[in-house]
Motif scaffolding. Structure first.
Motif, PDB file in Angstrom:
ATOM      1  N   PHE A 285       0.829  -1.201   0.000  1.00 35.00           N
ATOM      2  CA  PHE A 285       0.000   0.000   0.000  1.00 35.00           C
ATOM      3  C   PHE A 285       0.869   1.259   0.000  1.00 35.00           C
ATOM      4  O   PHE A 285       0.625   2.207  -0.768  1.00 35.00           O
ATOM      5  N   LEU A 286       1.894   1.275   0.829  1.00 36.74           N
ATOM      6  CA  LEU A 286       2.776   2.448   0.899  1.00 36.74           C
ATOM      7  C   LEU A 286       3.509   2.657  -0.423  1.00 36.74           C
ATOM      8  O   LEU A 286       3.682   3.799  -0.876  1.00 36.74           O
ATOM      9  N   ARG A 287       3.921   1.563  -1.048  1.00 37.07           N
ATOM     10  CA  ARG A 287       4.596   1.682  -2.353  1.00 37.07           C
ATOM     11  C   ARG A 287       3.614   2.171  -3.423  1.00 37.07           C
ATOM     12  O   ARG A 287       3.992   2.916  -4.327  1.00 37.07           O
ATOM     13  N   TRP A 288       2.371   1.747  -3.308  1.00 36.90           N
ATOM     14  CA  TRP A 288       1.344   2.169  -4.255  1.00 36.90           C
ATOM     15  C   TRP A 288       1.086   3.671  -4.138  1.00 36.90           C
ATOM     16  O   TRP A 288       0.965   4.371  -5.146  1.00 36.90           O
ATOM     17  N   LEU A 289       1.028   4.172  -2.913  1.00 39.05           N
ATOM     18  CA  LEU A 289       0.800   5.603  -2.726  1.00 39.05           C
ATOM     19  C   LEU A 289       1.940   6.433  -3.290  1.00 39.05           C
ATOM     20  O   LEU A 289       1.736   7.559  -3.753  1.00 39.05           O
TER      21      LEU A 289
ATOM     22  N   ALA B 214      -2.341  -5.819 -11.863  1.00 37.15           N
ATOM     23  CA  ALA B 214      -1.092  -6.498 -12.188  1.00 37.15           C
ATOM     24  C   ALA B 214       0.078  -5.870 -11.425  1.00 37.15           C
ATOM     25  O   ALA B 214       0.966  -6.588 -10.928  1.00 37.15           O
ATOM     26  N   TRP B 215       0.092  -4.553 -11.341  1.00 37.40           N
ATOM     27  CA  TRP B 215       1.166  -3.855 -10.634  1.00 37.40           C
ATOM     28  C   TRP B 215       1.184  -4.252  -9.164  1.00 37.40           C
ATOM     29  O   TRP B 215       2.234  -4.579  -8.600  1.00 37.40           O
ATOM     30  N   LEU B 216       0.016  -4.241  -8.544  1.00 35.40           N
ATOM     31  CA  LEU B 216      -0.084  -4.565  -7.116  1.00 35.40           C
ATOM     32  C   LEU B 216       0.267  -6.031  -6.851  1.00 35.40           C
ATOM     33  O   LEU B 216       0.919  -6.351  -5.852  1.00 35.40           O
ATOM     34  N   THR B 217      -0.164  -6.907  -7.749  1.00 35.50           N
ATOM     35  CA  THR B 217       0.164  -8.331  -7.591  1.00 35.50           C
ATOM     36  C   THR B 217       1.664  -8.545  -7.663  1.00 35.50           C
ATOM     37  O   THR B 217       2.235  -9.308  -6.874  1.00 35.50           O
TER      38      THR B 217
END
Length: 312
Positions: A38-42, A54-57
């Motif tokens: 989650f932190l990397r996604w933000l 796909a990115w999150l997986t």
């Protein structure tokens, strides 16, 4: 904070958590991996992310692989004091359960076997068997070739199949009846009946309530029956360790029946059973408090059946 980005992540949080749990065998570690993702996604440039799922997986899988490869994780697992963290039926972290492969991939038996695979083999097996990713997709997630993904999957399937005894799979109602009979024999001290309810290749593993540095393992029907008789016999010392006299329930844990000791809405012990051909093929006893936190949390939200023993 980008509310749209948060919404996108939350829509897939459950799937990411169930993937991380299968990869790590620990609900607490899975939650940490999802939070790290989650932190990397933000912090990511969302305009450059074509397919968020796909990115999150890819990110959560590689976060889990880093954890599996870490020196601390290798030490914990190789030291022989590790069992998968049990989850109560209905826990969303168990993830998809539509197919036999999906259900089996989250069983305690298979999660234990997956420890014997390399981290990449484990990831390929989980992504393929539990989440039905194609080998082309897995190759992209793990940065390997498609043929390498196929080879890892083949080796993983062979390893799991060769070490997993086969027999007729019991439906939940039949398995529960076997466990009920087993519990009755164990608490009455009828050793002969206990032995008769065990398969010839039965195994029992216990974490020793977290008091032992290594798992306690038992083989042969007679030794397992003796271990069970001693384990299910209440004593003042066991009640002090538990904090009182728990009630005993039968519930589904990771798809198989389990005996749960519950005190003040807190699970203080769990024994998970694998039933094969109408007999008990394996038992896994978990009483270390740090492995029962999520099970207790979900239990408190769960409408449980009446206890089979009111006060042990």
């Amino acid at each position: 904070m980008d509310s749209a980005a948060v919404e996108t992540f939350e829509a897939g949080r459950g799937r990411l958590a169930s993937l991380a749990y299968r990869l790590l065998g620990s609900a607490a570690d899975a939650e940490d991996a999802v939070q790290d993702t989650f932190l990397r996604w933000l912090a990511a440039d969302h305009e450059r992310v074509e397919v968020p799922e796909a990115w999150l997986t890819k990110v959560v899988t590689n976060v889990c692989l880093d954890r599996l490869r870490s020196a601390q994780a290798r030490h914990e697992r190789v030291a022989g004091a590790w069992l998968p963290e049990p989850l109560l039926e209905g826990d969303p972290m168990l993830g998809p359960a539509d197919t036999f492969e999906q259900r089996e991939s989250v069983s305690l038996a298979v999660l234990t076997l997956l420890e014997r695979l390399s981290p990449v083999e484990r990831a390929v097996y989980v992504l393929r068997e539990a989440f039905s990713y194609s080998h082309a997709e897995i190759a992209g997630i793990l940065d390997i070739s498609k043929s390498a993904s196929q080879q890892h999957a083949h080796r993983a399937r062979i390893r799991v199949a060769s070490e997993r005894p086969r027999g007729s799979e019991a439906d939940p109602a039949s398995a529960r009846r076997v466990v009920e009979e087993f519990l009755a024999a164990a608490t009455s001290g009828r050793t002969e009946r206990l032995v008769a309810l065990l398969t010839d290749d039965v195994t029992a593993v216990s974490d020793g309530a977290g008091l032992s540095k290594r798992l306690l393992e038992y083989r042969t029907r007679e030794r397992v029956a003796s271990f069970v008789r001693a384990g299910f016999k209440p004593t003042p010392a066991k009640r002090r360790l538990a904090g009182g006299s728990p009630s005993i329930h039968i519930a589904l844990v990771n798809g198989t029946p389990a005996v749960l000791a519950v005190l003040d809405d807190r699970v203080v012990g769990a024994v998970a059973f694998e039933v094969r051909d109408g007999k008990v093929a394996s038992l896994r006893g978990i009483a270390a408090a740090d492995r029962l936190g999520r099970l207790s949390e979900v239990w408190r939200q769960h409408e449980s059946d009446a206890p089979v023993i009111d006060a042990w």
